[in-house]
Design an enzyme around this catalytic site. Structure first.
Site, PDB file in Angstrom:
ATOM      1  N   TYR A 152     149.081  -8.993 110.380  1.00 54.50           N
ATOM      2  CA  TYR A 152     150.126  -9.624 109.567  1.00 54.50           C
ATOM      3  C   TYR A 152     151.460  -8.902 109.757  1.00 54.50           C
ATOM      4  CZ  TYR A 152     152.375 -11.410 105.276  1.00 54.50           C
ATOM      5  OH  TYR A 152     153.227 -11.992 104.373  1.00 54.50           O
ATOM      6  N   LYS A 209     154.972 -10.375 111.285  1.00 61.41           N
ATOM      7  CA  LYS A 209     156.218 -10.443 110.511  1.00 61.41           C
ATOM      8  C   LYS A 209     157.334  -9.636 111.180  1.00 61.41           C
ATOM      9  CE  LYS A 209     154.589 -13.190 107.390  1.00 61.41           C
ATOM     10  NZ  LYS A 209     155.073 -14.580 107.309  1.00 61.41           N
TER      11      LYS A 209
HETATM   12  P1  NAD Z   1     150.676 -19.836 100.170  1.00 58.80           P
HETATM   13  O1  NAD Z   1     149.283 -19.542 100.615  1.00 58.80           O
HETATM   14  O2  NAD Z   1     150.926 -20.228  98.771  1.00 58.80           O
HETATM   15  O3  NAD Z   1     151.326 -20.920 101.130  1.00 58.80           O
HETATM   16  C1  NAD Z   1     151.136 -20.907 102.498  1.00 58.80           C
HETATM   17  C2  NAD Z   1     151.018 -22.338 102.993  1.00 58.80           C
HETATM   18  O4  NAD Z   1     150.878 -22.293 104.416  1.00 58.80           O
HETATM   19  C3  NAD Z   1     149.784 -23.056 102.440  1.00 58.80           C
HETATM   20  O5  NAD Z   1     150.139 -24.314 101.896  1.00 58.80           O
HETATM   21  C4  NAD Z   1     148.894 -23.207 103.649  1.00 58.80           C
HETATM   22  O6  NAD Z   1     148.071 -24.381 103.633  1.00 58.80           O
HETATM   23  C5  NAD Z   1     149.934 -23.266 104.778  1.00 58.80           C
HETATM   24  N1  NAD Z   1     149.331 -22.966 106.064  1.00 58.80           N
HETATM   25  C6  NAD Z   1     148.464 -21.956 106.377  1.00 58.80           C
HETATM   26  N2  NAD Z   1     148.082 -22.059 107.643  1.00 58.80           N
HETATM   27  C7  NAD Z   1     148.717 -23.140 108.169  1.00 58.80           C
HETATM   28  C8  NAD Z   1     148.717 -23.756 109.439  1.00 58.80           C
HETATM   29  N3  NAD Z   1     147.949 -23.298 110.422  1.00 58.80           N
HETATM   30  N4  NAD Z   1     149.498 -24.853 109.631  1.00 58.80           N
HETATM   31  C9  NAD Z   1     150.255 -25.344 108.615  1.00 58.80           C
HETATM   32  N5  NAD Z   1     150.281 -24.799 107.384  1.00 58.80           N
HETATM   33  C10 NAD Z   1     149.513 -23.715 107.163  1.00 58.80           C
HETATM   34  O7  NAD Z   1     151.480 -18.516 100.544  1.00 58.80           O
HETATM   35  P2  NAD Z   1     152.964 -18.021 100.215  1.00 58.80           P
HETATM   36  O8  NAD Z   1     152.810 -16.748  99.492  1.00 58.80           O
HETATM   37  O9  NAD Z   1     153.797 -19.097  99.657  1.00 58.80           O
HETATM   38  O10 NAD Z   1     153.436 -17.661 101.692  1.00 58.80           O
HETATM   39  C11 NAD Z   1     154.457 -18.371 102.361  1.00 58.80           C
HETATM   40  C12 NAD Z   1     155.063 -17.445 103.411  1.00 58.80           C
HETATM   41  O11 NAD Z   1     155.661 -16.331 102.750  1.00 58.80           O
HETATM   42  C13 NAD Z   1     154.028 -16.847 104.368  1.00 58.80           C
HETATM   43  O12 NAD Z   1     154.571 -16.768 105.654  1.00 58.80           O
HETATM   44  C14 NAD Z   1     153.811 -15.457 103.809  1.00 58.80           C
HETATM   45  O13 NAD Z   1     153.401 -14.555 104.802  1.00 58.80           O
HETATM   46  C15 NAD Z   1     155.206 -15.141 103.316  1.00 58.80           C
HETATM   47  N6  NAD Z   1     155.253 -14.068 102.326  1.00 58.80           N
HETATM   48  C16 NAD Z   1     154.654 -14.196 101.105  1.00 58.80           C
HETATM   49  C17 NAD Z   1     154.739 -13.141 100.207  1.00 58.80           C
HETATM   50  C18 NAD Z   1     154.131 -13.217  98.827  1.00 58.80           C
HETATM   51  O14 NAD Z   1     154.149 -12.218  98.104  1.00 58.80           O
HETATM   52  N7  NAD Z   1     153.589 -14.330  98.403  1.00 58.80           N
HETATM   53  C19 NAD Z   1     155.416 -11.973 100.545  1.00 58.80           C
HETATM   54  C20 NAD Z   1     156.010 -11.886 101.792  1.00 58.80           C
HETATM   55  C21 NAD Z   1     155.928 -12.939 102.676  1.00 58.80           C
END
Ligand code: NAD
Length: 258
Positions: free
Chosen positions: A159, A163
């Site tokens: 991961y 990133k």
């Molecule tokens: P989440 O799991 O709520 O949403 C992620 C979405 O991506 C889901 O709807 C999932 O179905 C979709 N997804 C996964 N694999 C996929 C694929 N192969 N094709 C299409 N869609 C796909 O997660 P989130 O926390 O909203 O994360 C969104 C982004 O933010 C991610 O890139 C995550 O790494 C990043 N992020 C999140 C956090 C956090 O604390 N939540 C922190 C830093 C970065």
């Protein structure tokens, strides 16, 4: 200062837009009048979000089942988005998986899945919509990175690499895209209250409390707080910003609190 007119108003693709940060980005962009192609794994969930934002914000929206790790699905998704909404003027790549695994637990399958979804997709979606982006004034791209691009965490080497890759890929692409008037930036969220984070923390409330103690603002972030930063970078308000990382973490990586 007069009121701000939000520009551009061109259609955007938001990946991972059925949940969490991606969904909040789709809503925030629709709220300022941008038509949105909602991409996610399941058609049902993507269509439900598209219907909701079309109803609430009066914009055109389409939900599409696109697995962004599949290059053919990316091409088909780009085609369907363009046919439904017209030439695409922006992309937010929010789809992501965490693939938690230490070095000893790491498998080639986990590595490939995390890198293909989180990182490779960004390059190939931009490639698929490049003629659209070139044709529209003020086109912009935002990749959702993470504070894990910077922090060392033994639980998620794949991961973190994906990133960190978003930051460096965006800087490299910014060079070529700038020649066509297209900007590309990264947003690095800290700990945001989404299904991805909360599923992992449900069983360990003491870890959640430790996170909150460490963050300078004393709380987790809300997806909408990330989305407003993304929307800024997608807008003409950010017309001189490219190849940048905007950290949205409540003071997480700056904190020495224990
Ligand atoms: P989440 O799991 O709520 O949403 C992620 C979405 O991506 C889901 O709807 C999932 O179905 C979709 N997804 C996964 N694999 C996929 C694929 N192969 N094709 C299409 N869609 C796909 O997660 P989130 O926390 O909203 O994360 C969104 C982004 O933010 C991610 O890139 C995550 O790494 C990043 N992020 C999140 C956090 C956090 O604390 N939540 C922190 C830093 C970065």
């Amino acid at each position: 200062m007069g009121s701000i007119t939000y520009l551009p108003a061109t259609p955007v693709i938001v990946t991972g837009a059925a949940s969490g940060i991606g969904k909040a980005c789709a809503e925030a962009l629709a709220a300022v009048g941008r038509p949105v192609a909602v991409w996610d794994l399941e058609a049902g969930k993507a269509c439900a979000v598209a219907e909701q934002i079309a109803r609430e914000h009066g914009v055109q929206a389409i939900g599409l089942a696109v697995d962004v790790s599949d290059l053919e699905q990316i091409s088909a998704g780009a085609r369907a988005s363009r046919e439904a909404l017209g030439p695409i003027g922006g992309l937010v790549h929010g789809a992501g998986i965490s693939g938690v695994a230490t070095l000893e637990q790491l498998t080639p399958e986990t590595w490939s899945a995390v890198l293909d979804i989180n990182l490779r997709a960004l390059a190939f979606i931009i490639q698929a919509i490049l003629p659209d982006l070139k044709s529209q004034s003020g086109s912009a791209v935002v990749g959702i990175a993470s504070i894990n691009a910077t922090l060392g965490n033994m639980m998620n080497p794949a991961y973190s690499a994906s990133k960190g890759g978003i930051l460096s890929l965006s800087r490299a692409l910014a060079d070529e895209l700038a020649m066509h008037g297209i900007r590309i930036n990264s947003v690095s969220p800290g700990q945001i209250e989404t299904p991805m984070l909360m599923q992992g923390l449900e069983a360990v409330p003491e870890v959640l409390e430790a996170f909150k103690r460490h963050i300078l603002l004393g709380r987790l972030g809300d997806s909408a707080e990330v989305a407003s930063a993304v929307r800024f970078l997608m807008s003409s308000e950010a017309s001189y910003i490219t190849a940048a990382e905007l950290v949205v973490d409540g003071g997480n990586i700056s904190s020495q609190r224990q």
